[in-house]
Design an enzyme around this catalytic site. Structure first.
Site, short mmCIF file in Angstrom:
data_model
loop_
_atom_site.label_atom_id
_atom_site.label_comp_id
_atom_site.label_asym_id
_atom_site.label_seq_id
_atom_site.Cartn_x
_atom_site.Cartn_y
_atom_site.Cartn_z
CB CYS A 268 32.16 47.33 36.68
SG CYS A 268 32.77 45.67 36.69
NE ARG A 297 35.09 38.62 31.65
CZ ARG A 297 34.82 38.45 32.92
NH1 ARG A 297 35.34 37.42 33.56
NH2 ARG A 297 34.06 39.31 33.57
CD GLN A 315 30.14 38.86 34.63
OE1 GLN A 315 29.94 40.04 34.37
NE2 GLN A 315 31.18 38.47 35.34
CG ASP A 317 27.88 42.00 36.95
OD1 ASP A 317 28.26 41.84 38.12
OD2 ASP A 317 28.52 42.67 36.12
CG HIS A 319 28.34 46.60 39.81
ND1 HIS A 319 27.93 46.23 38.55
CD2 HIS A 319 29.62 46.16 39.94
CE1 HIS A 319 28.93 45.61 37.94
NE2 HIS A 319 29.97 45.54 38.76
CE LYS A 399 38.87 36.39 45.31
NZ LYS A 399 38.83 35.66 44.06
CG HIS A 445 32.67 44.27 41.39
ND1 HIS A 445 32.61 44.88 40.17
CD2 HIS A 445 33.65 44.88 42.07
CE1 HIS A 445 33.53 45.82 40.11
NE2 HIS A 445 34.18 45.85 41.25
ZN LIG Z 1 31.69 44.52 38.42
#
Ligand SMILES: [Zn+2]
Ligand SMILES: [Zn+2]
Length: 570
Positions: A268, A297, A315, A317, A319, A399, A445
Site C-alpha cells: 500500500c 510476513r 498478492q 493486489d 488500490h 469490508k 484495498h
Molecule cells: Zn493495501
C-alpha cells in the site's frame, strides 16, 4: 445448547484430563479449539504413537458419560504458581498473565479464560474422534522443546463427524503438497528455508498462465499496472500504522547507509507514493493501481503448510483511489469482475461476508455508514446474497470478504475488498475537486485471489491436479508407436505448437502402454498416439483424460476442437 467451539475447547480439557490419568508424568502445554476440532500439546516421558489414541478416546468417552462439570475460578498469582509448580509450561504462561482464571473439570485444573460447557453431557460422545499425533514446538518456536500434539475433530452429531471424516480422506488424496511433488510443480527445501516455495518449470508455467490472465482481465477494467521494490524505509510503515499493529508479522529491519529498511509486508505505501508523484484532480479519478506484489510476513514455523501458509508470497493486489461519489459504482465493478474471474477458475459457489464497524475504530459514524451502504448497494445491484459479520470490520473501514467453495465443499477465504479511511489521512493523500479545493479520496484495498501461492495450492486440491486444458502446464503428449513414426510425431508437435499449445513428444525407449500410464499419472489432458494408420490418414488417435481412448480424428479437426476448448477456458 453450547456453541460447537465451546464443545471443542471443552473436549481439549477432557483430553488433557484423560491423558494425565493414563500417563501421570506428562507435562501439559496448551489445548485450544481449532477449525473442526481441537488439540492439546503434551510433553510425554514415554513414547506414544497413534495406536494409543483409541485407548485415550475410549477413556474420554467414559469421562463424558460420568458427566463431569466445568467450574471457573479466579485465583491469585501466588496460589496458581503453587498449584502448577510441577507444570513448567503452565508456569511460563502464568509469568506473562495479569488476570488469572482456572477451570476445574474432574481431576483436571487448567489455566483458562473459557468459555466452557457447564457439564460433559453437552458433548455427544459419538460426535468426536482423536485423529492424529504430530510434533509441535512449544509456542511454535523451533528453539523451544518439541511437544507431542494430539489432534481431535468434533461435531454435534455423528452424521456431521462421518461426513467430515469422509471429506478428509478425499482431501488427503488431493493434498497439494503431495500432488505438487508428483506433478513437479513446486518444492520447499530445508536449505532454502521454511515457507519459501521454489517453483519448478511446470509450476512456473501454471503461475504464468494465471498471471497473464490477470494482466489481460485487469487491463480491460482500466487498472494500471505498477511495480514496486521488495524493501523500503521503515518510516513508511510507521506512517501507515503497520509497524505498531502488525510488528509481530514483520521481519527485523535491515540497516542500509545508517537507515532502517523493511522487507515489505504490504504494498500500500508504495502505491500511495505513486499516486502522490503528481497533483491529482477529480478528473483523474478513479485511479486504479494493480501489482502482483511479493510481500514477506512472519509466520510461526508450526503453522507453515505447503503453499497455503508461507513466509513470502505474491498478492494480486490493487488500490483504488476514488471520490466518495464514485465509491458505489467502483465497488459494483470490483465485485462483478471479481466473481467473473473466480468463476473462470472453476469456483462458482461462494459466500459473501460484509463486515461492519468494530468497537475500536477510526473515522466518523457518518463515514462508516456511507461506506457500509456502498458495499450493501454493490451486493444488491448484482443480486448477491451476503451475510453481515457484525463489528467484523478492520479498524480503518468496512469490508467485503468472499469465501469460495471447492470441489469438496470446503470454504476458503480468498478475496477481500477493504475500504480504508486511515491511510489517505496518514499519508495526507488528496485530489483537487471542481472548486479547486483539496479533498481526501477514498482508498480501497482489493485482492482477488489473495496470494498466488495459496490460490495455486487451493487450485491443485480443487482439481486434484487434473487442471482444465487452459491451466494444464502440459496439455498434450504425443506418443509415436515405433521409431518410424517419430517424424510424423514431430510434424504433429510442430502444428500443435504453432496453435499455441504446450506439447511434448514422448520418445523414450518405453512401451506405448507404459507411456500412456505415465501420462495418466501426470494428468495430461490429451495423449495422442500416432502409428501407420494415423500417418496415412493425417490423423491422431486420442486418449482424453478421464475418458480413455476416444478414437481417431483428422489432425486439422483436432486442432480446431482443442483451440475452441482453450478459448472457452473450460
Ligand atoms: Zn493495501
Ligand atoms: Zn479451556
Amino acid at each position: 445448547m453450547a456453541k460447537i467451539e465451546t464443545i471443542r475447547h471443552s473436549l481439549a480439557h477432557i483430553l488433557a484430563l484423560t491423558v494425565k490419568e493414563i500417563y501421570p508424568n506428562v507435562k501439559l502445554g496448551i489445548g485450544p479449539a481449532i477449525k473442526n476440532g481441537f488439540y492439546y500439546d503434551f510433553d510425554f516421558k514415554e513414547n506414544i504413537s497413534e495406536e494409543d489414541l483409541s485407548k485415550i478416546e475410549k477413556r474420554m468417552k467414559k469421562v463424558i458419560k460420568e458427566n463431569i462439570s466445568f467450574k471457573k475460578e479466579k485465583i491469585s498469582k501466588k496460589k496458581v504458581k503453587e498449584l502448577f509448580k510441577k507444570e513448567p509450561y503452565k508456569l511460563e504462561l502464568i509469568e506473562k498473565m495479569k488476570e488469572i482464571t482456572i477451570y476445574k473439570s474432574g481431576d483436571l485444573v487448567d489455566l483458562c479464560a473459557g468459555p466452557h460447557i457447564k457439564s460433559a453431557k453437552e458433548i455427544n460422545p459419538k460426535g468426536f474422534k482423536l485423529t492424529k499425533i504430530a510434533g509441535a514446538y512449544w509456542k511454535g518456536n523451533e528453539k523451544n522443546p518439541m511437544l507431542t500434539r494430539i489432534y481431535g475433530v468434533a461435531f454435534k452429531t455423528k452424521k456431521e463427524l462421518d461426513q467430515h471424516l469422509k471429506t478428509q480422506t478425499k482431501a488427503e488424496k488431493r493434498d497439494h503438497r503431495k500432488l505438487g511433488q508428483r506433478l513437479e510443480l513446486f518444492s520447499i527445501n530445508e536449505e532454502v528455508g521454511a515457507g519459501l516455495p521454489l517453483w519448478h518449470p511446470k509450476g512456473a508455467i501454471l503461475r504464468h498462465i494465471i498471471e497473464n490472465y490477470l494482466y489481460q482481465e485487469l487491463n480491460f477494467q482500466d487498472y494500471q499496472w505498477v511495480w514496486t521494490p521488495h524493501i523500503g524505509k521503515l518510516n513508511l510503515w510507521k506512517t501507515s500504522g503497520h509497524w505498531d499493529f502488525y510488528r509481530e508479522n514483520m521481519y527485523s529491519p535491515i540497516k542500509i547507509d545508517g537507515e532502517q529498511y523493511l522487507l515489505k509486508p504490504m504494498n500500500c505505501p508504495f502505491h500511495i507514493k505513486i499516486y502522490q508523484s503528481k497533483i491529482r484532480s477529480y478528473k483523474d479519478l478513479p485511479l486504479k493501481f494493480a501489482e502482483l506484489g511479493t510481500v514477506y510476513r512472519y509466520e510461526k514455523s508450526g503453522v507453515l503448510h505447503g503453499l497455503t501458509r508461507v513466509r513470502g508470497f505474491t498478492q494480486d493486489d490493487a488500490h483504488i483511489f476514488c471520490t466518495p461519489d464514485q465509491l458505489s459504482k467502483e465497488l459494483v465493478l470490483i465485485l462483478k469482475y471479481g466473481l467473473k474471474i473466480l468463476k473462470t477458475f472453476g469456483f462458482k459457489d461462494y459466500e459473501i461476508y460484509l463486515s461492519t464497524r468494530p468497537k475500536k475504530s477510526m473515522g466518523t459514524e457518518k463515514m462508516w455508514k456511507k461506506a457500509t451502504n456502498s458495499l450493501k448497494y454493490a451486493c444488491k445491484k448484482l443480486k448477491l446474497k451476503y451475510q453481515i459479520d457484525p463489528e467484523g470490520g478492520v479498524f480503518y473501514g468496512p469490508k467485503i470478504d468472499i469465501k469460495i467453495k471447492d470441489s469438496l465443499g470446503r470454504l476458503w477465504q480468498l478475496s477481500t475488498f477493504q475500504i480504508d479511511f486511515n491511510l489517505p489521512k496518514a499519508f495526507n493523500v488528496f485530489y483537487i475537486d471542481q472548486k479547486g479545493k483539496k479533498k481526501e479520496p477514498i482508498m480501497v484495498h482489493r485482492a482477488l485471489l489473495g496470494s498466488l501461492e495459496r490460490f495455486i495450492g487451493i487450485l491443485i486440491e480443487h482439481y486434484a491436479g487434473a487442471f482444465p486444458l487452459w491451466l494444464a502446464p502440459e496439455q498434450i503428449w504425443i506418443i509415436p508407436v515405433g521409431s518410424r513414426h517419430k517424424k510424423y510425431a514431430r510434424d504433429v508437435q510442430c502444428r500443435t505448437l504453432h496453435s499455441g499449445l504446450r506439447v511434448e513428444i514422448k520418445e523414450e525407449n518405453e512401451t506405448v502402454s507404459k507411456k500412456i500410464r505415465e501420462g495418466e499419472i501426470q494428468k495430461i489432458p490429451y495423449i495422442l498416439v500416432v502409428g501407420d494408420k494415423e500417418i496415412k490418414e493425417k490423423s491422431v488417435r486420442i486418449r482424453k483424460r478421464g475418458k480413455g481412448d476416444i478414437g481417431t480424428i483428422k489432425l486439422d479437426k483436432f486442432i480446431k476442437k482443442i483451440k475452441k476448448e482453450l478459448e472457452d477456458k473450460k
